[in-house]
Design an enzyme around this catalytic site. Structure first.
Site, PDB file in Angstrom:
ATOM      1  N   ARG A   7    -100.422 -59.403  87.134  1.00  0.00           N
ATOM      2  CA  ARG A   7     -99.793 -58.423  88.018  1.00  0.00           C
ATOM      3  C   ARG A   7     -98.332 -58.268  87.666  1.00  0.00           C
ATOM      4  O   ARG A   7     -97.701 -59.143  87.089  1.00  0.00           O
ATOM      5  CB  ARG A   7     -99.864 -58.914  89.478  1.00  0.00           C
ATOM      6  CG  ARG A   7    -101.230 -58.907  90.101  1.00  0.00           C
ATOM      7  CD  ARG A   7    -101.743 -57.537  90.466  1.00  0.00           C
ATOM      8  NE  ARG A   7    -100.751 -56.659  91.027  1.00  0.00           N
ATOM      9  CZ  ARG A   7    -100.500 -56.510  92.324  1.00  0.00           C
ATOM     10  NH1 ARG A   7    -101.175 -57.193  93.219  1.00  0.00           N
ATOM     11  NH2 ARG A   7     -99.581 -55.666  92.740  1.00  0.00           N
ATOM     12  N   ARG A  63     -98.410 -45.586  76.568  1.00  0.00           N
ATOM     13  CA  ARG A  63     -98.749 -44.841  75.350  1.00  0.00           C
ATOM     14  C   ARG A  63     -97.549 -44.784  74.405  1.00  0.00           C
ATOM     15  O   ARG A  63     -97.696 -44.912  73.198  1.00  0.00           O
ATOM     16  CB  ARG A  63     -99.213 -43.427  75.698  1.00  0.00           C
ATOM     17  CG  ARG A  63    -100.484 -43.395  76.535  1.00  0.00           C
ATOM     18  CD  ARG A  63    -101.702 -43.893  75.787  1.00  0.00           C
ATOM     19  NE  ARG A  63    -102.911 -43.709  76.584  1.00  0.00           N
ATOM     20  CZ  ARG A  63    -103.851 -44.614  76.719  1.00  0.00           C
ATOM     21  NH1 ARG A  63    -103.757 -45.783  76.106  1.00  0.00           N
ATOM     22  NH2 ARG A  63    -104.915 -44.382  77.451  1.00  0.00           N
ATOM     23  N   CYS A  74    -103.918 -44.292  86.568  1.00  0.00           N
ATOM     24  CA  CYS A  74    -102.827 -44.266  87.539  1.00  0.00           C
ATOM     25  C   CYS A  74    -103.387 -43.864  88.900  1.00  0.00           C
ATOM     26  O   CYS A  74    -104.296 -43.035  88.983  1.00  0.00           O
ATOM     27  CB  CYS A  74    -101.758 -43.257  87.130  1.00  0.00           C
ATOM     28  SG  CYS A  74    -100.949 -43.611  85.571  1.00  0.00           S
ATOM     29  N   GLU A  77    -100.142 -45.550  95.614  1.00  0.00           N
ATOM     30  CA  GLU A  77    -100.150 -46.619  96.621  1.00  0.00           C
ATOM     31  C   GLU A  77    -100.341 -46.015  98.008  1.00  0.00           C
ATOM     32  O   GLU A  77    -100.052 -44.835  98.233  1.00  0.00           O
ATOM     33  CB  GLU A  77     -98.804 -47.361  96.616  1.00  0.00           C
ATOM     34  CG  GLU A  77     -98.631 -48.353  95.503  1.00  0.00           C
ATOM     35  CD  GLU A  77     -99.443 -49.621  95.702  1.00  0.00           C
ATOM     36  OE1 GLU A  77     -99.693 -50.052  96.850  1.00  0.00           O
ATOM     37  OE2 GLU A  77     -99.828 -50.192  94.676  1.00  0.00           O
ATOM     38  N   ARG A  89     -96.456 -50.421  90.226  1.00  0.00           N
ATOM     39  CA  ARG A  89     -97.140 -51.701  90.084  1.00  0.00           C
ATOM     40  C   ARG A  89     -98.125 -51.612  88.922  1.00  0.00           C
ATOM     41  O   ARG A  89     -98.613 -50.530  88.590  1.00  0.00           O
ATOM     42  CB  ARG A  89     -97.890 -52.052  91.370  1.00  0.00           C
ATOM     43  CG  ARG A  89     -96.991 -52.386  92.540  1.00  0.00           C
ATOM     44  CD  ARG A  89     -97.823 -52.571  93.820  1.00  0.00           C
ATOM     45  NE  ARG A  89     -97.036 -53.027  94.945  1.00  0.00           N
ATOM     46  CZ  ARG A  89     -96.310 -52.243  95.737  1.00  0.00           C
ATOM     47  NH1 ARG A  89     -96.283 -50.938  95.525  1.00  0.00           N
ATOM     48  NH2 ARG A  89     -95.629 -52.741  96.742  1.00  0.00           N
ATOM     49  N   TYR A 107     -92.371 -59.536  88.083  1.00  0.00           N
ATOM     50  CA  TYR A 107     -91.795 -58.633  89.075  1.00  0.00           C
ATOM     51  C   TYR A 107     -90.320 -58.505  88.743  1.00  0.00           C
ATOM     52  O   TYR A 107     -89.567 -59.455  88.898  1.00  0.00           O
ATOM     53  CB  TYR A 107     -92.017 -59.184  90.486  1.00  0.00           C
ATOM     54  CG  TYR A 107     -93.471 -59.096  90.887  1.00  0.00           C
ATOM     55  CD1 TYR A 107     -93.916 -58.075  91.704  1.00  0.00           C
ATOM     56  CD2 TYR A 107     -94.403 -60.015  90.408  1.00  0.00           C
ATOM     57  CE1 TYR A 107     -95.256 -57.964  92.056  1.00  0.00           C
ATOM     58  CE2 TYR A 107     -95.746 -59.912  90.750  1.00  0.00           C
ATOM     59  CZ  TYR A 107     -96.160 -58.894  91.572  1.00  0.00           C
ATOM     60  OH  TYR A 107     -97.480 -58.780  91.903  1.00  0.00           O
ATOM     61  N   ARG A 115     -93.642 -60.168  95.807  1.00  0.00           N
ATOM     62  CA  ARG A 115     -94.572 -61.299  95.657  1.00  0.00           C
ATOM     63  C   ARG A 115     -93.819 -62.535  95.208  1.00  0.00           C
ATOM     64  O   ARG A 115     -93.994 -63.034  94.111  1.00  0.00           O
ATOM     65  CB  ARG A 115     -95.667 -60.960  94.641  1.00  0.00           C
ATOM     66  CG  ARG A 115     -96.687 -59.949  95.098  1.00  0.00           C
ATOM     67  CD  ARG A 115     -97.507 -60.354  96.312  1.00  0.00           C
ATOM     68  NE  ARG A 115     -98.165 -61.623  96.203  1.00  0.00           N
ATOM     69  CZ  ARG A 115     -99.434 -61.812  95.827  1.00  0.00           C
ATOM     70  NH1 ARG A 115    -100.177 -60.782  95.525  1.00  0.00           N
ATOM     71  NH2 ARG A 115     -99.939 -63.025  95.746  1.00  0.00           N
TER      72      ARG A 115
END
Length: 120
Positions: A7, A63, A74, A77, A89, A107, A115
């Site tokens: 993540r 890409r 994609c 959220e 994210r 992150y 997180r």
């Protein structure tokens, strides 16, 4: 070799395509470097963006980094009141010899607050 998920997230300063590409590239590069990954180790990558980001698809940055034969998607959220704005994210599925505990989740910047329990 195991299949793992890694993540990550980054908060953008502004909604501009060039800035998004720069920040998402930095995020993907950090994910790849911290987990000793090559593009061939990627199985798929899922990007999400908060509803306030409209300038481009985050996958464009992948890409541009040469990640060309990996399935990318994609999505938006959830629009939750009080959520951190301008966040991209990533959830990457990878092949690796690392254990789940050894996978480095990334992150960047202010997104580290999202997180604190897994950010490295």
């Amino acid at each position: 070799m195991a299949v793992r998920a890694v993540r990550g997230a980054v908060q953008l300063e502004r909604d501009e395509a060039g800035h998004m590409h720069e920040q998402v590239s930095a995020l993907l590069t950090a994910v790849m470097e911290r987990n000793a990954l090559a593009p061939d180790d990627l199985i798929s990558v899922w990007f999400t963006a908060t509803p306030d980001l409209h300038s481009d698809f985050p996958a464009v940055a992948a890409r541009q980094l040469g990640i060309s034969d990996v399935p990318l998607i994609c999505a938006q959220e959830l629009d939750i009141a009080g959520a951190m704005p301008r966040v991209v994210r990533v959830l990457a599925h990878i092949e690796t010899d690392r254990t789940k505990a050894e996978v480095a989740h990334v992150y960047l910047g202010a997104a580290g607050a999202l997180r604190k329990d897994i950010a490295q």
